[in-house]
Enzyme design. Structure first.
Site, mmCIF file in Angstrom:
data_model
loop_
_atom_site.group_PDB
_atom_site.id
_atom_site.type_symbol
_atom_site.label_atom_id
_atom_site.label_comp_id
_atom_site.label_asym_id
_atom_site.label_seq_id
_atom_site.Cartn_x
_atom_site.Cartn_y
_atom_site.Cartn_z
ATOM 1 C CG ASP A 127 -1.849 -1.003 1.239
ATOM 2 O OD1 ASP A 127 -1.987 -1.567 0.110
ATOM 3 O OD2 ASP A 127 -2.493 -1.458 2.388
ATOM 4 C CD GLU A 221 -8.726 -3.084 -0.191
ATOM 5 O OE1 GLU A 221 -9.379 -4.215 -0.462
ATOM 6 O OE2 GLU A 221 -7.690 -2.584 0.667
HETATM 7 O O1 F6P Z 1 -2.480 -4.164 4.129
HETATM 8 C C1 F6P Z 1 -2.218 -4.320 3.006
HETATM 9 C C2 F6P Z 1 -3.385 -4.936 2.265
HETATM 10 O O2 F6P Z 1 -3.118 -5.269 1.236
HETATM 11 C C3 F6P Z 1 -4.560 -3.691 2.130
HETATM 12 O O3 F6P Z 1 -4.519 -3.073 0.987
HETATM 13 C C4 F6P Z 1 -5.795 -4.823 2.043
HETATM 14 O O4 F6P Z 1 -6.939 -4.079 2.675
HETATM 15 C C5 F6P Z 1 -5.543 -5.955 3.105
HETATM 16 O O5 F6P Z 1 -3.956 -5.941 2.772
HETATM 17 C C6 F6P Z 1 -5.881 -7.219 2.849
HETATM 18 O O6 F6P Z 1 -5.704 -8.065 3.625
HETATM 19 P P1 F6P Z 1 -5.994 -9.548 3.647
HETATM 20 O O7 F6P Z 1 -5.432 -10.199 2.691
HETATM 21 O O8 F6P Z 1 -5.590 -10.051 5.233
HETATM 22 O O9 F6P Z 1 -7.545 -9.641 3.744
#
Ligand code: F6P
Length: 341
Positions: A127, A221
């Protein structure tokens, strides 16, 4: 010295390159020993370890993911979590920890540092939203994956005269959307930092169709419509209080169809953005971070995070990494607006 290494939070291309650099320089230059803690903070909490030495870290440079495993375990949410970590570190004869992670993992590292645990932090996240470093490794890889997807979606969208919405990761920061949208020639880019107007998006969509060029809308998102809320997948919270996101792309495609009468579809890139081999840029950045982290540990410079400032790898206070989120500055977003529509 005997040093523990862990990777926490969402995985990210380049984690293995950091581990390899830490171990290679640590063993060859300083004669340190290492213990790999598995699955983020779960490792030191439950004494869940693996061997980390020159042999176990060979061949991992181009590999995505993390050989140590990861999790979103929060020791501050577990009874006696901190005491258990301190006890396990002492039982294992660990002098210090190198914690490789994002906002949550480094937040825990910062608190442990203030409680007397010797820690060095290494910033990772696709991110790119950690404060006090120009870039985190993993970001370049995810942007390149998103750009490749956008390029591919352009040709199929044109063939079918469709609008295509591409949903990328980015909960509170729109860096992946901004960079991939700019590089991919998006008809508009929607980021969490700036609420968007559905009518304006539809105008941009119509304008792109006029030039017989199909619109690609890149949306993070966590982007939020002016008259609505963030769309979440479900209401469950993880140990750091985050909900699962995704759904805004689908929602927007429906709005576009209803308002413009044009067919609109959505591609959610999801974890594809986090998997697989790191780009050369990320391999070099991760390697340089690892080298600096082990030098900092060898010098006893605790409570620091390694960071990229310009082209230099520097050390900054660990606490500064999570002081605030590094979101996209409005001027950066405005640069991209000239290409919308
Ligand atoms: O923190 C990084 C990230 O890629 C975010 O952009 C995303 O919302 C999240 O991880 C998704 O995480 P997980 O794979 O645990 O659902």
């Amino acid at each position: 010295m005997r040093i523990g290494v862990l990777t926490g939070g969402g995985d990210c291309p380049g984690l293995n390159a950091v581990i390899r650099a830490v171990v290679r320089k640590g063993v060859k230059e300083y004669g340190h020993e290492f213990v790999g803690f598995r699955d983020g903070w779960k490792g030191p909490l439950e004494n869940y370890t693996m061997e980390l030495n020159l042999e176990t870290t060979r061949g991992i440079l181009p590999r995505g993911g993390t050989i140590l495993g990861s999790s979103r375990t929060n020791p501050f949410k577990i009874e006696n979590g901190v005491e258990r970590i301190k006890q396990n570190l002492s039982d294992q004869g660990i002098d210090a920890l190198i914690a490789i992670g994002g906002e949550d993992t480094l937040g825990v590292a910062t608190k442990l540092d203030s409680l007397g645990v010797k820690v060095i932090g290494v910033p990772k996240t696709i991110d790119n939203d950690l404060n006090n470093t120009d870039y985190t490794f993993g970001f370049d890889t995810s942007v390149n994956i998103a750009v490749e997807a956008i390029d591919r979606l352009h040709t199929t969208a044109e063939s079918h005269h469709r609008a295509l919405v591409v949903e990328v990761m980015g909960r509170h920061a729109g860096w992946i959307a901004l960079h991939s949208g700019m590089a991919g020639g998006a008809a508009c880019i929607l980021i969490p930092e700036v609420k968007f107007s559905v009518d304006k998006v539809c105008e941009w969509v119509e304008s792109r169709f006029k030039s017989s060029y199909a619109p690609i809308i890149v949306i993070a998102e966590g982007a939020i419509p002016q008259d609505g809320d963030m769309i979440t997948k479900d209401s469950e919270l993880d140990a750091f209080g985050h909900v699962k996101l995704s759904g805004i792309g689908e929602w927007l495609a429906k709005q576009i169809e209803a308002k413009t009468g044009k067919e609109a579809r959505t591609s959610v890139l999801g974890h594809i953005q986090r998997g697989g081999t790191p780009t050369a840029f990320d391999r070099v950045l991760a390697t340089r971070f690892g080298l600096q982290a082990i030098t900092a540990a060898s010098e006893g410079d605790w409570g620091k995070m390694v960071a990229l400032h310009g082209t230099d790898i520097v050390r900054v206070p660990l606490a500064s990494a999570t002081e605030k989120l590094k979101t996209v500055p409005i001027e950066r977003y405005k640069e991209s607006e000239i290409f919308f529509g």
